[in-house]
Write a protein that holds these residues in place. Structure first.
Motif, PDB file in Angstrom:
ATOM      1  N   GLY A 293      -6.577 -15.124   7.290  1.00  0.00           N
ATOM      2  CA  GLY A 293      -5.401 -14.377   7.712  1.00  0.00           C
ATOM      3  C   GLY A 293      -4.658 -15.061   8.849  1.00  0.00           C
ATOM      4  O   GLY A 293      -5.056 -16.122   9.337  1.00  0.00           O
ATOM      5  N   ASP A 294      -3.575 -14.446   9.293  1.00  0.00           N
ATOM      6  CA  ASP A 294      -2.744 -14.942  10.391  1.00  0.00           C
ATOM      7  C   ASP A 294      -3.182 -14.264  11.676  1.00  0.00           C
ATOM      8  O   ASP A 294      -3.012 -13.057  11.837  1.00  0.00           O
ATOM      9  CB  ASP A 294      -1.273 -14.636  10.085  1.00  0.00           C
ATOM     10  CG  ASP A 294      -0.337 -15.084  11.197  1.00  0.00           C
ATOM     11  OD1 ASP A 294      -0.798 -15.713  12.173  1.00  0.00           O
ATOM     12  OD2 ASP A 294       0.874 -14.782  11.095  1.00  0.00           O
ATOM     13  N   PHE A 295      -3.730 -15.030  12.616  1.00  0.00           N
ATOM     14  CA  PHE A 295      -4.275 -14.467  13.842  1.00  0.00           C
ATOM     15  C   PHE A 295      -3.256 -14.340  14.967  1.00  0.00           C
ATOM     16  O   PHE A 295      -3.595 -13.863  16.051  1.00  0.00           O
ATOM     17  CB  PHE A 295      -5.454 -15.324  14.333  1.00  0.00           C
ATOM     18  CG  PHE A 295      -6.732 -15.135  13.551  1.00  0.00           C
ATOM     19  CD1 PHE A 295      -6.787 -14.321  12.434  1.00  0.00           C
ATOM     20  CD2 PHE A 295      -7.897 -15.777  13.943  1.00  0.00           C
ATOM     21  CE1 PHE A 295      -7.961 -14.146  11.713  1.00  0.00           C
ATOM     22  CE2 PHE A 295      -9.085 -15.613  13.238  1.00  0.00           C
ATOM     23  CZ  PHE A 295      -9.113 -14.790  12.120  1.00  0.00           C
ATOM     24  N   HIS A 296      -2.016 -14.749  14.742  1.00  0.00           N
ATOM     25  CA  HIS A 296      -1.009 -14.624  15.796  1.00  0.00           C
ATOM     26  C   HIS A 296      -0.854 -13.157  16.205  1.00  0.00           C
ATOM     27  O   HIS A 296      -0.788 -12.273  15.357  1.00  0.00           O
ATOM     28  CB  HIS A 296       0.335 -15.181  15.334  1.00  0.00           C
ATOM     29  CG  HIS A 296       0.363 -16.674  15.234  1.00  0.00           C
ATOM     30  ND1 HIS A 296      -0.034 -17.356  14.094  1.00  0.00           N
ATOM     31  CD2 HIS A 296       0.717 -17.628  16.144  1.00  0.00           C
ATOM     32  CE1 HIS A 296       0.079 -18.653  14.300  1.00  0.00           C
ATOM     33  NE2 HIS A 296       0.532 -18.846  15.536  1.00  0.00           N
ATOM     34  N   GLY A 297      -0.821 -12.936  17.522  1.00  0.00           N
ATOM     35  CA  GLY A 297      -0.594 -11.590  18.029  1.00  0.00           C
ATOM     36  C   GLY A 297      -1.829 -10.729  18.140  1.00  0.00           C
ATOM     37  O   GLY A 297      -1.718  -9.555  18.515  1.00  0.00           O
TER      38      GLY A 297
END
Length: 368
Positions: A293-297
């Motif tokens: 997944g996208d871990f940004h934030g």
């Protein structure tokens, strides 16, 4: 005699009565071994390693040495029941066996437990005998581990108990549904519902989400789900040795195979549990394997593992992705420790240190 006490006796024997294990001794066969290994590894490709015994480290305390020296946990690690009824019978047997030890540990630690329902999901509230002023109003939301099959009901509250005792927090532990009766996405739906109900009455910045193994993977997957749905994220997260990749990708799935005395090998119950839980869904779905997944934030995150942990690579790869995404993160790795062993002995220095470090991290990042 308990497993810990038996292992302590074993470790004492290894460390005391057999000093050669704690020393570097010349190997008279090393020249031949050296030549064989050079020949086997003289070209690019996978590494070939000789069979060897890995001694108990001589630079750890006796309680930790006891955990390192403990034998494999049969039938937990290699369970492969033939049908749903047999799975449920094994899970219930192991759960019932854990309850007296948990009750004794709670009494010794001064932690109380009360059943609850949160967001329509069963759970428990664990409370220490004293909550420091700095932690009043703060809540830890716990998602238990167990490979999506172990740890139903009160049997899944060990981590919540330790977080309450050594962190001084009120802890809400969600008792999510599990296969074979309730495969994916039931567990994530329950974790989501419980969290939403919690932040409806508590400032999310005063909430921390904690989980080990499956619970660690679910904690990360929950962050991705909440972020995608625009729900307020917690103030901090502590995924311990997270099952962040169900595809058996990662170096220590091989380098720590047969060395980790808890999980032992991915070809044991983990493979069967993954199949039960995923129920045909793609294992690279970030809700199953959040590493994709996208871990940004994501919130500030503290990760925990050990040098013998089969999931060490899961943990290291997770930290790397968090760092690349600009997330505040820390990684603590403990010498000689196999998978999640900081949960096994409530009085061990290791346990106190792990939860002390998590508490320190939360003190830095949770709202007062």
């Amino acid at each position: 005699m308990s497993i810990v006490l038996r292992a302590a006796a074993c470790a004492a024997a290894l460390l005391g009565a057999t000093p050669l294990l704690a020393q570097t001794v010349p190997n008279p066969d090393f020249p031949a071994l050296e030549a064989a290994q050079n020949a086997a590894n003289g070209a690019p490709g996978p590494r070939s390693v000789p069979a060897k015994a890995v001694p108990v480290p001589d630079d750890v305390d006796l309680a930790t040495a006891a955990l390192v020296a403990a034998p494999y946990r049969v039938p937990a690690w290699n369970a492969n029941p033939p049908d749903a009824a047999a799975w449920k019978a094994l899970v219930d047997k192991l759960a019932q066996a854990s309850l007296p030890g948990l009750a004794k540990a709670r009494a010794a630690l001064g932690v109380t437990i009360q059943p609850t329902t949160i967001g329509g999901v069963k759970g428990f509230v664990l409370t220490p005998k004293e909550i420091p002023d700095a932690h009043k109003g703060q809540v830890v939301y716990n998602i238990h581990g167990g490979g999506y099959v172990y740890g139903p009901g009160e049997s899944g509250t060990a981590e919540a108990m330790l977080m309450a005792a050594y962190g001084g927090y009120k802890v809400v532990a969600v008792d999510y549904r599990m296969p074979p009766d309730a495969p994916y996405p039931a567990a994530m739906d329950d974790a989501d519902a419980g969290y939403r109900a919690l932040i409806a009455e508590t400032d999310p910045k005063k909430v921390a989400v904690v989980g080990t193994s499956t619970g660690g993977g679910m904690a990360l997957a929950l962050m991705l789900r909440l972020k995608g749905e625009g729900v307020a994220l917690p103030g901090a997260v502590a995924p311990g040795t997270p099952w962040s990749d169900m595809t058996e990708t990662g170096d220590t799935y091989r380098t720590n195979e047969w060395v980790d005395n808890v999980l032992v090998s991915y070809s044991g119950y983990l493979t069967h549990a993954a199949q039960l839980y995923a129920a045909g869904h793609d294992l690279k779905d970030p809700q199953l394997s959040p590493i994709y997944g996208d871990f940004h934030g994501l919130p500030p995150t503290i990760l925990t593992s050990g040098t013998r942990d089969l999931f060490l690579s899961n943990t290291v790869r997770t930290q790397q992705k968090l760092r690349e995404a600009g997330v505040v993160q820390e990684l603590q790795v403990y010498e000689g420790i196999s998978h999640a062993q900081y949960l096994f002995d409530p009085q061990a220095p290791l346990t106190k240190e792990v939860f002390g470090e998590i508490t320190r991290f939360f003190d830095q990042h949770l709202a007062k």
